[in-house]
Design an enzyme around this catalytic site. Structure first.
Site, PDB file in Angstrom:
ATOM      1  N   TYR A   1       0.809  -1.223   0.000  1.00 42.38           N
ATOM      2  CA  TYR A   1       0.000   0.000   0.000  1.00 42.38           C
ATOM      3  C   TYR A   1       0.846   1.279   0.000  1.00 42.38           C
ATOM      4  CZ  TYR A   1       0.707  -0.767   5.055  1.00 42.38           C
ATOM      5  OH  TYR A   1       1.260  -0.997   6.283  1.00 42.38           O
TER       6      TYR A   1
ATOM      7  N   LYS B   1       5.003   4.924   4.622  1.00 43.68           N
ATOM      8  CA  LYS B   1       5.626   4.054   3.613  1.00 43.68           C
ATOM      9  C   LYS B   1       5.684   4.758   2.249  1.00 43.68           C
ATOM     10  CE  LYS B   1       6.103   0.149   6.097  1.00 43.68           C
ATOM     11  NZ  LYS B   1       7.413  -0.409   6.477  1.00 43.68           N
TER      12      LYS B   1
HETATM   13  P1  NAP Z   1       8.011  -7.062  13.507  1.00 38.57           P
HETATM   14  O1  NAP Z   1       8.383  -8.464  13.811  1.00 38.57           O
HETATM   15  O2  NAP Z   1       7.073  -6.362  14.446  1.00 38.57           O
HETATM   16  O3  NAP Z   1       9.356  -6.237  13.352  1.00 38.57           O
HETATM   17  C1  NAP Z   1       9.482  -4.904  13.614  1.00 38.57           C
HETATM   18  C2  NAP Z   1      10.885  -4.687  14.168  1.00 38.57           C
HETATM   19  O4  NAP Z   1      11.116  -3.290  14.248  1.00 38.57           O
HETATM   20  C3  NAP Z   1      11.082  -5.271  15.570  1.00 38.57           C
HETATM   21  O5  NAP Z   1      12.261  -6.029  15.610  1.00 38.57           O
HETATM   22  C4  NAP Z   1      11.196  -4.043  16.463  1.00 38.57           C
HETATM   23  O6  NAP Z   1      12.095  -4.289  17.540  1.00 38.57           O
HETATM   24  C5  NAP Z   1      11.753  -2.998  15.485  1.00 38.57           C
HETATM   25  N1  NAP Z   1      11.411  -1.650  15.883  1.00 38.57           N
HETATM   26  C6  NAP Z   1      10.174  -1.141  16.130  1.00 38.57           C
HETATM   27  N2  NAP Z   1      10.268   0.128  16.502  1.00 38.57           N
HETATM   28  C7  NAP Z   1      11.586   0.460  16.481  1.00 38.57           C
HETATM   29  C8  NAP Z   1      12.313   1.638  16.767  1.00 38.57           C
HETATM   30  N3  NAP Z   1      11.692   2.774  17.158  1.00 38.57           N
HETATM   31  N4  NAP Z   1      13.659   1.618  16.636  1.00 38.57           N
HETATM   32  C9  NAP Z   1      14.297   0.483  16.246  1.00 38.57           C
HETATM   33  N5  NAP Z   1      13.662  -0.663  15.964  1.00 38.57           N
HETATM   34  C10 NAP Z   1      12.324  -0.674  16.085  1.00 38.57           C
HETATM   35  O7  NAP Z   1       7.306  -6.890  12.074  1.00 38.57           O
HETATM   36  P2  NAP Z   1       7.622  -7.514  10.636  1.00 38.57           P
HETATM   37  O8  NAP Z   1       6.357  -8.083  10.149  1.00 38.57           O
HETATM   38  O9  NAP Z   1       8.839  -8.358  10.655  1.00 38.57           O
HETATM   39  O10 NAP Z   1       7.889  -6.184   9.759  1.00 38.57           O
HETATM   40  C11 NAP Z   1       9.163  -5.877   9.224  1.00 38.57           C
HETATM   41  C12 NAP Z   1       9.005  -4.868   8.107  1.00 38.57           C
HETATM   42  O11 NAP Z   1       8.234  -5.415   7.042  1.00 38.57           O
HETATM   43  C13 NAP Z   1       8.281  -3.588   8.503  1.00 38.57           C
HETATM   44  O12 NAP Z   1       8.858  -2.492   7.832  1.00 38.57           O
HETATM   45  C14 NAP Z   1       6.869  -3.817   8.019  1.00 38.57           C
HETATM   46  O13 NAP Z   1       6.166  -2.605   7.780  1.00 38.57           O
HETATM   47  C15 NAP Z   1       7.171  -4.549   6.729  1.00 38.57           C
HETATM   48  N6  NAP Z   1       6.053  -5.330   6.208  1.00 38.57           N
HETATM   49  C16 NAP Z   1       5.663  -6.465   6.852  1.00 38.57           C
HETATM   50  C17 NAP Z   1       4.607  -7.200   6.328  1.00 38.57           C
HETATM   51  C18 NAP Z   1       4.148  -8.475   6.986  1.00 38.57           C
HETATM   52  O14 NAP Z   1       3.106  -8.986   6.566  1.00 38.57           O
HETATM   53  N7  NAP Z   1       4.852  -9.027   7.956  1.00 38.57           N
HETATM   54  C19 NAP Z   1       3.958  -6.776   5.158  1.00 38.57           C
HETATM   55  C20 NAP Z   1       4.373  -5.599   4.540  1.00 38.57           C
HETATM   56  C21 NAP Z   1       5.438  -4.892   5.071  1.00 38.57           C
HETATM   57  P3  NAP Z   1      11.941  -3.551  18.974  1.00 38.57           P
HETATM   58  O15 NAP Z   1      10.473  -3.581  19.313  1.00 38.57           O
HETATM   59  O16 NAP Z   1      12.803  -4.356  19.892  1.00 38.57           O
HETATM   60  O17 NAP Z   1      12.463  -2.163  18.776  1.00 38.57           O
END
Ligand code: NAP
Length: 270
Positions: A149, A164
């Site tokens: 998106y 994003k």
């Molecule tokens: P996730 O497991 O929640 O990972 C997010 C990571 O970001 C965590 O390790 C968190 O660690 C870190 N984080 C959050 N706030 C932070 C901050 N202020 N400073 C530094 N680190 C921070 O989610 P994910 O699904 O793997 O997502 C990873 C990426 O893929 C994101 O950009 C997400 O938007 C994108 N994405 C995911 C999906 C999906 O379906 N999974 C789809 C589209 C896009 P801490 O909390 O320890 O800081």
């Protein structure tokens, strides 16, 4: 299963924000498997330590750094620490994010600012901080993890969608501004991949999960490894002429919406 050549990232050093969990961890794990030294940054020390213990099995250097990407001074310290340890920095993956579902009219200014701060400001701070070392090396790769998106409407995630979209704009701008310095900048748009963050925050119920799965033309969720494989290719020298791109890895989700889908099949003549 890794399908890239072994050691395709040997001798490279990478920094992955949010590398302690989910997609960021899968990317760090594949990069390390392919020969890279990896630094992972996030706010939770415990999460980083657990992830690091697992990443070390690949036999390369692993550096966990506590950092909130919203803070430019902490980001600079993180980048300096990684460079000090690895004596170079070849790859930055801007992956850290936060997200939750909310109607735009009910989104608080604090919620808006928090997500924009992590996703858009964090990506800018990290990219700016690595520019100097990458320009000195005459080479570097920045990968920004966006979402399908980023280039369309983002109902119920206006905050994440706007952030994003900003990251996508930054991807294209930096790709052009920094091309002469040898720095390639690309964006990856994953479709739905069950991770702790995404599963809990975005599709907690079975009903929501099923509705998301069936809106993907391929009819399934993606895997973190599939996203990591694209990241590893884009980070490798094989992608040397690729910059400024937006690469979906989403089972067709971003091109799937159509006025005439299978519900209209009965209108076809035999
Ligand atoms: P996730 O497991 O929640 O990972 C997010 C990571 O970001 C965590 O390790 C968190 O660690 C870190 N984080 C959050 N706030 C932070 C901050 N202020 N400073 C530094 N680190 C921070 O989610 P994910 O699904 O793997 O997502 C990873 C990426 O893929 C994101 O950009 C997400 O938007 C994108 N994405 C995911 C999906 C999906 O379906 N999974 C789809 C589209 C896009 P801490 O909390 O320890 O800081």
């Amino acid at each position: 299963m890794n399908t890239l050549a072994p050691n395709v990232l040997a001798g490279k050093a990478a920094l992955i924000t949010g590398g302690g969990s989910g997609l960021g961890f899968a990317i760090a794990d594949l990069f390390a498997q392919l020969g890279a030294d990896v630094a992972i940054a996030g706010r939770s020390r415990d999460r980083l330590d657990t992830a690091s213990a697992s990443l070390r099995k690949h036999g390369h250097r692993v550096l966990p750094i506590v950092c909130d990407v919203r803070d430019p001074a902490l980001v600079q310290h993180t980048v300096d620490t990684a460079i000090e340890q690895f004596e170079r920095l070849d790859i930055l993956v801007n992956n850290a994010a936060g997200n939750f579902l909310v109607r735009a009219e009910e989104l608080s200014p604090g919620g808006w600012a928090a997500v924009r701060g992590i996703v858009l400001d964090g990506t800018f701070h990290c990219s700016r901080a690595v520019h100097e070392v990458m320009a000195e090396q005459g080479a570097g790769v920045i990968l920004n993890i966006v979402a399908t998106y980023a280039d369309s409407a983002a109902p119920l995630v206006a905050h994440s969608g706007a952030a994003k979209a900003g990251v996508l704009s930054l991807t294209r701008t930096l790709a052009v501004e920094w091309a002469g310095a040898g720095i390639r900048v690309n964006a990856i748009a994953p479709g739905p991949v069950p991770t702790e963050g995404a599963g809990k925050a975005l599709w907690a119920s079975d009903e929501a999960s099923e509705s998301i799965r069936t809106s993907v033309p391929m009819g399934r969720f993606g895997t973190a490894e599939e996203v990591a494989t694209l990241a590893a290719f884009l980070a490798s020298d094989g992608a040397g002429y690729i910059t400024g791109g937006l690469f979906p890895v989403d089972g067709g989700l971003s091109v799937g919406a159509s006025l005439f889908d299978s519900r209209f099949a009965h209108l076809l003549r035999d």
